[in-house]
Write a protein that holds these residues in place. Sequence first.
Motif, PDB file in Angstrom:
ATOM      1  N   VAL B  13      31.239  -4.109  89.116  1.00 33.26           N
ATOM      2  CA  VAL B  13      31.062  -2.995  90.041  1.00 33.26           C
ATOM      3  C   VAL B  13      30.068  -2.016  89.422  1.00 33.26           C
ATOM      4  CG1 VAL B  13      32.204  -1.016  91.123  1.00 33.26           C
ATOM      5  CG2 VAL B  13      33.381  -3.219  90.993  1.00 33.26           C
ATOM      6  N   GLU B  14      29.076  -1.619  90.222  1.00 37.09           N
ATOM      7  CA  GLU B  14      28.150  -0.600  89.720  1.00 37.09           C
ATOM      8  C   GLU B  14      28.772   0.780  89.941  1.00 37.09           C
ATOM      9  OE1 GLU B  14      23.865  -1.098  89.978  1.00 37.09           O
ATOM     10  OE2 GLU B  14      23.787   0.851  90.970  1.00 37.09           O
ATOM     11  N   VAL B  15      29.032   1.454  88.839  1.00 40.20           N
ATOM     12  CA  VAL B  15      29.670   2.767  88.919  1.00 40.20           C
ATOM     13  C   VAL B  15      28.632   3.837  88.587  1.00 40.20           C
ATOM     14  CG1 VAL B  15      31.410   4.275  87.855  1.00 40.20           C
ATOM     15  CG2 VAL B  15      31.965   1.884  88.342  1.00 40.20           C
ATOM     16  N   LEU B  16      28.551   4.820  89.468  1.00 39.46           N
ATOM     17  CA  LEU B  16      27.634   5.937  89.254  1.00 39.46           C
ATOM     18  C   LEU B  16      28.462   7.162  88.873  1.00 39.46           C
ATOM     19  CD1 LEU B  16      24.639   6.826  89.550  1.00 39.46           C
ATOM     20  CD2 LEU B  16      25.168   7.437  91.900  1.00 39.46           C
ATOM     21  N   LEU B  17      28.202   7.693  87.678  1.00 34.94           N
ATOM     22  CA  LEU B  17      29.002   8.817  87.188  1.00 34.94           C
ATOM     23  C   LEU B  17      28.239  10.127  87.383  1.00 34.94           C
ATOM     24  CD1 LEU B  17      30.234   7.097  83.905  1.00 34.94           C
ATOM     25  CD2 LEU B  17      31.602   7.543  85.948  1.00 34.94           C
ATOM     26  N   ARG B  18      28.865  11.039  88.136  1.00 33.47           N
ATOM     27  CA  ARG B  18      28.195  12.311  88.443  1.00 33.47           C
ATOM     28  C   ARG B  18      29.039  13.478  87.953  1.00 33.47           C
ATOM     29  NH1 ARG B  18      26.046  11.148  94.279  1.00 33.47           N
ATOM     30  NH2 ARG B  18      24.034  10.228  93.771  1.00 33.47           N
ATOM     31  N   LYS B  27      23.003  10.960  80.009  1.00 28.58           N
ATOM     32  CA  LYS B  27      21.645  10.398  79.999  1.00 28.58           C
ATOM     33  C   LYS B  27      21.586   9.177  80.904  1.00 28.58           C
ATOM     34  CE  LYS B  27      19.895  11.877  75.548  1.00 28.58           C
ATOM     35  NZ  LYS B  27      20.091  11.522  74.149  1.00 28.58           N
ATOM     36  N   ARG B  28      22.622   8.340  80.774  1.00 30.32           N
ATOM     37  CA  ARG B  28      22.681   7.149  81.620  1.00 30.32           C
ATOM     38  C   ARG B  28      23.837   7.314  82.607  1.00 30.32           C
ATOM     39  NH1 ARG B  28      24.006   1.055  79.515  1.00 30.32           N
ATOM     40  NH2 ARG B  28      24.396   0.210  81.584  1.00 30.32           N
ATOM     41  N   LYS B  29      23.525   7.235  83.894  1.00 27.75           N
ATOM     42  CA  LYS B  29      24.540   7.510  84.920  1.00 27.75           C
ATOM     43  C   LYS B  29      25.149   6.246  85.509  1.00 27.75           C
ATOM     44  CE  LYS B  29      22.131  11.707  86.393  1.00 27.75           C
ATOM     45  NZ  LYS B  29      20.954  11.571  85.480  1.00 27.75           N
ATOM     46  N   LYS B  30      24.368   5.139  85.489  1.00 35.63           N
ATOM     47  CA  LYS B  30      24.845   3.905  86.140  1.00 35.63           C
ATOM     48  C   LYS B  30      25.413   2.949  85.114  1.00 35.63           C
ATOM     49  CE  LYS B  30      21.660   3.821  90.028  1.00 35.63           C
ATOM     50  NZ  LYS B  30      20.437   3.201  90.543  1.00 35.63           N
ATOM     51  N   TRP B  31      26.587   2.429  85.402  1.00 33.07           N
ATOM     52  CA  TRP B  31      27.233   1.491  84.484  1.00 33.07           C
ATOM     53  C   TRP B  31      27.802   0.318  85.270  1.00 33.07           C
ATOM     54  CZ3 TRP B  31      26.872   2.609  79.306  1.00 33.07           C
ATOM     55  CH2 TRP B  31      26.470   3.919  78.982  1.00 33.07           C
ATOM     56  N   GLN B  32      27.768  -0.853  84.655  1.00 34.58           N
ATOM     57  CA  GLN B  32      28.375  -2.034  85.269  1.00 34.58           C
ATOM     58  C   GLN B  32      29.792  -2.159  84.714  1.00 34.58           C
ATOM     59  OE1 GLN B  32      26.675  -3.979  87.527  1.00 34.58           O
ATOM     60  NE2 GLN B  32      25.005  -2.498  87.321  1.00 34.58           N
ATOM     61  N   VAL B  33      30.768  -2.085  85.592  1.00 41.97           N
ATOM     62  CA  VAL B  33      32.164  -2.090  85.139  1.00 41.97           C
ATOM     63  C   VAL B  33      32.891  -3.299  85.713  1.00 41.97           C
ATOM     64  CG1 VAL B  33      34.337  -0.786  85.122  1.00 41.97           C
ATOM     65  CG2 VAL B  33      32.161   0.432  84.981  1.00 41.97           C
ATOM     66  N   CYS B  80      37.427   0.063  99.029  1.00 43.39           N
ATOM     67  CA  CYS B  80      37.551   1.068 100.094  1.00 43.39           C
ATOM     68  C   CYS B  80      36.479   2.154 100.036  1.00 43.39           C
ATOM     69  CB  CYS B  80      38.920   1.734 100.041  1.00 43.39           C
ATOM     70  SG  CYS B  80      40.262   0.628 100.446  1.00 43.39           S
ATOM     71  N   PHE B  81      35.974   2.441  98.851  1.00 43.61           N
ATOM     72  CA  PHE B  81      35.115   3.620  98.727  1.00 43.61           C
ATOM     73  C   PHE B  81      33.724   3.318  98.176  1.00 43.61           C
ATOM     74  CE2 PHE B  81      39.574   4.921  98.397  1.00 43.61           C
ATOM     75  CZ  PHE B  81      39.643   5.688  99.540  1.00 43.61           C
ATOM     76  N   GLY B  82      33.405   2.040  97.994  1.00 49.45           N
ATOM     77  CA  GLY B  82      32.069   1.677  97.557  1.00 49.45           C
ATOM     78  C   GLY B  82      31.067   1.931  98.677  1.00 49.45           C
ATOM     79  N   VAL B  83      29.895   2.504  98.346  1.00 50.09           N
ATOM     80  CA  VAL B  83      28.845   2.761  99.333  1.00 50.09           C
ATOM     81  C   VAL B  83      27.537   2.211  98.778  1.00 50.09           C
ATOM     82  CG1 VAL B  83      27.576   4.525 100.627  1.00 50.09           C
ATOM     83  CG2 VAL B  83      29.997   4.863 100.131  1.00 50.09           C
ATOM     84  N   ASP B  84      26.823   1.433  99.600  1.00 44.29           N
ATOM     85  CA  ASP B  84      25.546   0.833  99.183  1.00 44.29           C
ATOM     86  C   ASP B  84      25.674   0.092  97.853  1.00 44.29           C
ATOM     87  OD1 ASP B  84      24.403   1.952 101.436  1.00 44.29           O
ATOM     88  OD2 ASP B  84      23.806   3.780 100.388  1.00 44.29           O
ATOM     89  N   GLY B  85      26.766  -0.639  97.696  1.00 46.54           N
ATOM     90  CA  GLY B  85      26.931  -1.450  96.493  1.00 46.54           C
ATOM     91  C   GLY B  85      27.341  -0.671  95.255  1.00 46.54           C
ATOM     92  N   LYS B  86      27.648   0.614  95.425  1.00 53.97           N
ATOM     93  CA  LYS B  86      28.000   1.439  94.260  1.00 53.97           C
ATOM     94  C   LYS B  86      29.309   2.183  94.507  1.00 53.97           C
ATOM     95  CE  LYS B  86      24.186   3.973  94.106  1.00 53.97           C
ATOM     96  NZ  LYS B  86      23.099   3.286  94.814  1.00 53.97           N
ATOM     97  N   LEU B  87      30.011   2.456  93.418  1.00 50.76           N
ATOM     98  CA  LEU B  87      31.170   3.345  93.485  1.00 50.76           C
ATOM     99  C   LEU B  87      30.783   4.639  92.776  1.00 50.76           C
ATOM    100  CD1 LEU B  87      34.208   3.799  94.149  1.00 50.76           C
ATOM    101  CD2 LEU B  87      34.705   2.938  91.861  1.00 50.76           C
TER     102      LEU B  87
END
Lengths: 263, 98
Positions: B13-18, B27-33, B80-87
């Motif tokens: 899952v591609e997780v975007l941390l904001r 520094k790096r916001k996108k992670w593969q989990v 349920c909450f993934g949007v455009d391939g990202k959580l």
Amino acid sequence: MSAISKKLWEGKLPVCFELASHEVDCPTEPGMLYLMVARTSYLTMFSQQIEEFFNNYINLKQKDEVWFEYNGSPLRWHYPCGVLFDLLCNPATDLPWSITVHFQNFPSDVLLRCPGDNAIESNYMMTLKEADQIKHKGQVISNMSRNQHMQLWHGIRSENFDEFWTINKKFMEGFEGLCTFRNIPVRVYFQEKLLQRQFAAEETTLETALNNFFPNSFSQDQQTMKVVIQGISPPLSSSLQWLSENLSYADNFLHICVHSIPV
Amino acid sequence: MATTSEENKPKKVEVLLRPTGDAPILKRKKWQVDPSQSVQWVIEFLRKLLKCEPSESLFLYVNQAFAPSPDREIGSLYECFGVDGKLVLHYARTQAWG
């Protein structure tokens, strides 16, 4: 508010709480505590009462947070009691439900800690918010006042149907003028695992939803798994929207327990 | 019909941390989990990245609306909450929502 909602709200489980025998630190036997536990409640709501009952029989120096076990499985307090029972017990043979009480060796790798009533309320509110995100994009809950949120929780705590449902009925309204929810929040429990998905309301039946979780395992004439929602097995042709309106728990999720049928 | 199915379930899952509030930016916001990892695992991972002291709190939110239970699997949140391939997950040092 349907007659079904009222009947489910009043559904209670007779539970026999017994202190783990190796934790008894007293020459006299502590005895057992019998309680009628609402299906909609959470086990840790009874922690204080249970602690008072067993406090004189345990080693206070080794005492940790109370936790519960059934048949070797630690019980996740953040699932509603009705879900835990449907998941682990057979109503034909396992009543009263005999739960072992522990005050030592808290299994923190399996169970969440429950520091108090606030933790139970917070868990409930967060789950409800999650359900409303799925049902109405969170619009219903965000339009409510803090007092209305508190009334929901107070209604659950005091097992007061009218107090709870006066507010909860707003969650049962359709999404933006529709007769159905935006999507239907569903949690499925199978072999110690929680699976969660959402389903479009239109034309989705229990069978469609379950086949999405377990491909080709459910059909009217051949069924390899047993389904229990709120203690009953509804027909697979039931509409998911109807089930969500009538058989959801207080957190607005439809909790479905699935068991393999032994061949 | 179901909105998701087993076939298009991603391996990771591609997780975007904001960040939210005064939480520091990564520094790096996108992670593969891995989808079977828990929310607790992500919180601990974030605590290490942000060098949180044990006394500091860290909260994680979905949809800027609710904090999922620490034992929830990332895969089930993505369903349920993934949007455009990202959580997208928001993190905060103090309680931000609810």
